[in-house]
Design an enzyme around this catalytic site. Sequence first.
Site, short mmCIF file in Angstrom:
data_model
loop_
_atom_site.label_atom_id
_atom_site.label_comp_id
_atom_site.label_asym_id
_atom_site.label_seq_id
_atom_site.Cartn_x
_atom_site.Cartn_y
_atom_site.Cartn_z
N GLY A 267 0.82 -1.22 0.00
CA GLY A 267 0.00 0.00 0.00
C GLY A 267 0.85 1.26 0.00
N CYS A 383 1.96 0.51 13.12
CA CYS A 383 0.52 0.68 13.41
C CYS A 383 0.23 0.14 14.81
CB CYS A 383 -0.34 -0.01 12.35
SG CYS A 383 -0.03 -1.78 12.19
#
Length: 449
Positions: A267, A383
């Site tokens: 991504g 994250c």
Amino acid sequence: MTNPRQIAFIALRDVHKGAYADVALDRVLRKFKLPDSDRRLATELVYGSVRRLRTLDALIDQLATKKSHQQPPELRTILHLGFYQLRYQERIPPSAAVNTTVELAKENGFSGLTGFVNGLLRQYLRLKEKSPEPLQLPDNPVECLGILHSFPDWIIQVWLDQIGLVETEKLCEWMNQTPTIDLRINPLRTNLEQVETALASAGILANRIPHLPQALRLTSSPGGIQNLPGFTEGWWVVQDASAQLVSHLLDPQPGEVVIDTCAAPGGKTTYIAELMQDQGKIWACDRTASRLRKLQENARRLNLHSIEICTGDSRNLPQFYNIGDRVLLDAPCSGLGTLHRHADARWRQTPESIQELSLLQKQLLSHTSNFVKNGGVLVYATCTLHLAENEAVISGFLAENPEWQIEPPAVGSPYSVYSTPQGWLKVWPHRWDMDGFFMVRLRKTNDSG
């Protein structure tokens, strides 16, 4: 075999034997063709029951003579499904939740215990009539939040230490919501307006996201992502808003050499290519070849040509020493910022796994910092919301490498809203309504030789 509750039961049975929730669910949904509404219900019941495991067990502990861990495993799973519907599914009438759970017990070898199942669920309903919160909660705030919102105590403690009781409760509530889907528009193929129009014509509503020029958040259920307009044309890719922020912080420029050191499934790599107008060279490194194939598929669909694949562990790639204008280390982490997306992650991570990850992150940072040219930039991102994986990794690295320094976002930059006094960015999900992330931009100030 089209009963969504039976489907959910089969998937949950596999989860309790060790399967990942998404894998178990996908396996059973592929086996049995369900109408969309039943598919959605089965998905909600599986992910919800896994997320709320601790709360559902606490209800069994409170109402039954035998504790949850003493119940036959499959009966415990059936009770989870019943209690989940009664407690969290307002659209399902209580009578339907009770009757279908009794039926589930009957169909799965517990005919002799249907009275017990019926009685336990009705006992909960009677308590609910008397009090808005039928669950008995301990006084200890860590345990209380852990049972009420279904998290292990240690995760609650990690958050409490950083943001206090009131905000930790808000964060817990946020993490138990169904995740949203964000798209990142490919500016080399289209623009926001064109995608918004195409989605609207397909009956899909979407909102723009502040501070992110290529981001759209879907606000209605999209069904199969691949069937949305613009998918095959490479107009967009699914990527959470916080993850989009990382590539902006890196700020890659056309013609540069960029190394993405833990790139799969790609991504951030593909966004780097788009931000560079697909001009320059991006080395996408990862040690898992199968996950790099996914990156290549996405790059092809988005029609990007500046990405080169390198299969290997970034702790051992000396060919990249001193060649990168910019390096991204999106480090493997515990994912404590994305627990809403991975229903079972809260039960899989442990304080011990955090320590192992912290060690790996330090090693990766130490090695990949060698890839950066003198005067170049490295962005470290995770994250997770754990100090040991974020602040401690960076502080330790800076203490040992004085030639590196933090480069905070410029004052007035749209990203400075996430900035901390130390200069790193920390996205708390309940404050910004996006995945939890930590990211910091470091600059190599002189040649360390």
